[in-house]
Scaffold this active site. Structure first.
Site, PDB file in Angstrom:
ATOM      1  N   HIS A 265       0.830  -1.204   0.000  1.00 30.99           N
ATOM      2  CA  HIS A 265       0.000   0.000   0.000  1.00 30.99           C
ATOM      3  C   HIS A 265       0.872   1.265   0.000  1.00 30.99           C
ATOM      4  O   HIS A 265       0.595   2.219  -0.738  1.00 30.99           O
ATOM      5  CB  HIS A 265      -0.906  -0.012   1.223  1.00 30.99           C
ATOM      6  CG  HIS A 265      -1.743   1.225   1.371  1.00 30.99           C
ATOM      7  ND1 HIS A 265      -2.803   1.524   0.534  1.00 30.99           N
ATOM      8  CD2 HIS A 265      -1.665   2.261   2.255  1.00 30.99           C
ATOM      9  CE1 HIS A 265      -3.340   2.674   0.892  1.00 30.99           C
ATOM     10  NE2 HIS A 265      -2.676   3.137   1.939  1.00 30.99           N
TER      11      HIS A 265
ATOM     12  N   HIS B  21       1.109   5.132  -2.192  1.00 34.78           N
ATOM     13  CA  HIS B  21       1.432   6.493  -1.768  1.00 34.78           C
ATOM     14  C   HIS B  21       2.694   7.074  -2.396  1.00 34.78           C
ATOM     15  O   HIS B  21       2.702   8.224  -2.848  1.00 34.78           O
ATOM     16  CB  HIS B  21       1.575   6.532  -0.244  1.00 34.78           C
ATOM     17  CG  HIS B  21       0.276   6.493   0.492  1.00 34.78           C
ATOM     18  ND1 HIS B  21      -0.603   7.557   0.528  1.00 34.78           N
ATOM     19  CD2 HIS B  21      -0.300   5.498   1.215  1.00 34.78           C
ATOM     20  CE1 HIS B  21      -1.661   7.227   1.249  1.00 34.78           C
ATOM     21  NE2 HIS B  21      -1.504   5.985   1.683  1.00 34.78           N
TER      22      HIS B  21
ATOM     23  N   GLU C 169      -6.519   8.910  -0.445  1.00 34.39           N
ATOM     24  CA  GLU C 169      -6.696   7.465  -0.530  1.00 34.39           C
ATOM     25  C   GLU C 169      -7.529   7.014  -1.737  1.00 34.39           C
ATOM     26  O   GLU C 169      -7.193   6.028  -2.385  1.00 34.39           O
ATOM     27  CB  GLU C 169      -7.337   6.923   0.759  1.00 34.39           C
ATOM     28  CG  GLU C 169      -6.429   6.963   1.976  1.00 34.39           C
ATOM     29  CD  GLU C 169      -5.274   5.969   1.898  1.00 34.39           C
ATOM     30  OE1 GLU C 169      -5.258   5.125   0.985  1.00 34.39           O
ATOM     31  OE2 GLU C 169      -4.383   6.050   2.754  1.00 34.39           O
TER      32      GLU C 169
ATOM     33  N   SER D 180      -3.280   0.766  -5.010  1.00 30.10           N
ATOM     34  CA  SER D 180      -2.689  -0.418  -4.385  1.00 30.10           C
ATOM     35  C   SER D 180      -3.706  -1.542  -4.235  1.00 30.10           C
ATOM     36  O   SER D 180      -3.442  -2.538  -3.574  1.00 30.10           O
ATOM     37  CB  SER D 180      -2.118  -0.061  -3.005  1.00 30.10           C
ATOM     38  OG  SER D 180      -3.134   0.424  -2.139  1.00 30.10           O
TER      39      SER D 180
END
Length: 458
Positions: free
Chosen positions: A293, A298, A336, A355
């Site tokens: 993730h 990110h 997100e 992700s």
């Protein structure tokens, strides 16, 4: 560890008081405490500077913010402290504890942060009663929001409380917070195989589903940081790359942090990152953040200057707001699960999407509803943390999203404004005319330099 112990105490302490309601105190004990406090000279003195904060008053009751230190919390001091709040029928709205930075005799010394509601006439007596059982009692005049770090070193206080873990996962995660601040990790063959499966499936979608900024950064990460199928990148290498590109750096975290601690870090261009990888039995899903993730979701976006600025601005808005839940919703639907328009198509820039193979496909399909990004609507829109989102918010572009967020920030009710100083890596509360004047002086110097540069170019 002390963090686990303090959390247990905190829950026990809170169990005495209904959240956001009045506690059922004992009238006799309250009268006794008031009588004892009023007999003593300090109790009759007016509150000192910084000891008179009342957030709001309604129907004769005041909402206070208190901080204090409890030495050796394993002793009866915690019970005595709770008795003070109970005796004055204080309603506890929020309570949290942190280990004292420099404990005196034991590691069980705790700092408390309490937001409570009490009758107006009891404010002074309650504070003086607290001073008999705890130390360093203060009310906070210039900070009418929960604590947030103001210097980059304060982030050391932000990774102690892990808000969530998954008990069914294998907890022999390759994580260490000792020694090197970004320790190198030797991943097992099984962990590398999990990474390989995730990497292959997601990278096959990126050319058609990810935004241009992500694709550009991802290509550089493959070139410079060892992003490849058969090797999980090391945080040390990735952090160095980010620092040179956008000023962001990575810090290790052992799990899902509290939202406020995580968001506060972004204001310093620091990203709290896990190093362990999801369980091999579920490679396409993880109930908590993991290195798939962080590194695939990110990091590529944090390597883009415009997005890095967007992330920092959004964090400063949350820090100065008294409503952290609105800040969390904004984070969820932008950082997100954010979407944006590019070349007539909708692309993903949110880490949760980039992700997650299944949700990335779903989010860009015709199944969910796509709404224009509007911070006022986004901040109050409920989100799902157990399934795919039924609604996603689409920004025209990053610059438009940042402009809308800044405009929204001006409307948020907050007691002060914040300014990040990149020279000292600190956040300053702009609560005096002199501080604003100093900031304007810095801006004038920067404008002079820009004007001089334009003259040379022309």
């Amino acid at each position: 560890p002390i963090e686990s112990v303090s959390l247990g105490r905190e829950l026990d302490f809170l169990s005495r008081f209904p959240m956001k309601t009045d506690a059922a105190g004992a009238p006799g004990r309250r009268a006794s405490l008031k009588e004892d406090a009023e007999k003593e000279t300090p109790a009759t003195e007016p509150l000192g500077k910084g000891e008179g904060l009342v957030w709001e008053e309604e129907e004769g009751r005041a909402t206070l913010i208190l901080t204090f230190t409890l030495r050796d919390a394993r002793t009866a001091g915690l019970s005595k402290t709770a008795n003070v709040f109970e005796a004055f029928e204080a309603g506890i709205h929020h309570l949290e504890t942190r280990p004292v930075k420099k404990p005196r005799n034991t590691s069980d010394d705790l700092e408390f942060f309490v937001k409570c509601e009490v009758h107006n006439s009891d404010v002074s007596v309650l504070i003086n009663s607290l001073k008999k059982v705890v130390q360093d009692v203060k009310t906070i005049r210039d900070e009418r929001v929960p604590w947030f770090p103001k210097k980059i070193r304060d982030l050391d206080k932000c990774h102690h409380l892990i808000a969530k873990y998954e008990p069914d996962l294998d907890h022999d995660h390759p994580v260490s917070l000792r020694g090197d601040p970004l320790p190198r990790v030797e991943y097992t063959a099984q962990e590398t195989a999990t990474w390989r499966e995730v990497y292959r499936k997601l990278s096959s979608l990126y050319p058609t589903h990810a935004c241009k900024q992500y694709l550009d950064a991802f290509q550089q990460l493959e070139k410079c940081c060892g992003y490849q199928e058969d090797s999980i990148p090391q945080l040390q290498d990735v952090s160095r790359f980010l620092k040179e590109r956008t000023g962001f750096q990575l810090r290790p975290a052992a799990g899902l942090l509290s939202p406020r601690d995580f968001l506060a870090s972004l204001a310093f261009r620091v990203f709290q990152s896990t190093q362990y990888i999801r369980h091999s039995s579920s490679p396409m899903h993880s109930p908590e953040p993991d290195c798939c993730h962080e590194l695939l979701g990110h990091v590529p976006m944090l390597a883009d200057k415009e997005f890095a600025q967007f992330s920092q601005v959004r964090s400063l808005v949350c820090n100065s707001s008294s409503n952290e839940f609105k800040g969390l919703d904004l984070y969820w639907f932008t950082i997100e699960f954010g979407l944006c328009k590019q070349s007539g198509s909708i692309k993903a820039y949110g880490a949760g999407l980039l992700s997650s193979y299944g949700e990335l496909v779903y989010a860009l399909s015709n199944k969910p509803e796509h709404k224009p990004f509007d911070p006022e609507l986004t901040a109050v829109h409920p989100y799902q943390d157990q399934t795919f989102q039924p609604v996603y918010f689409v920004a025209e572009n990053f610059e438009d999203a940042k402009a809308k967020l800044q405009k929204y920030a001006l409307k948020i009710k907050k007691p002060f404004s914040l300014h990040y100083d990149p020279f000292t890596c600190s956040i300053e509360v702009l609560n005096t005319p002199q501080k604003v004047k100093n900031m304007l002086s810095q801006m004038k110097e920067e404008l002079k330099n820009l004007c001089f540069a334009l003259e040379n170019i022309s």
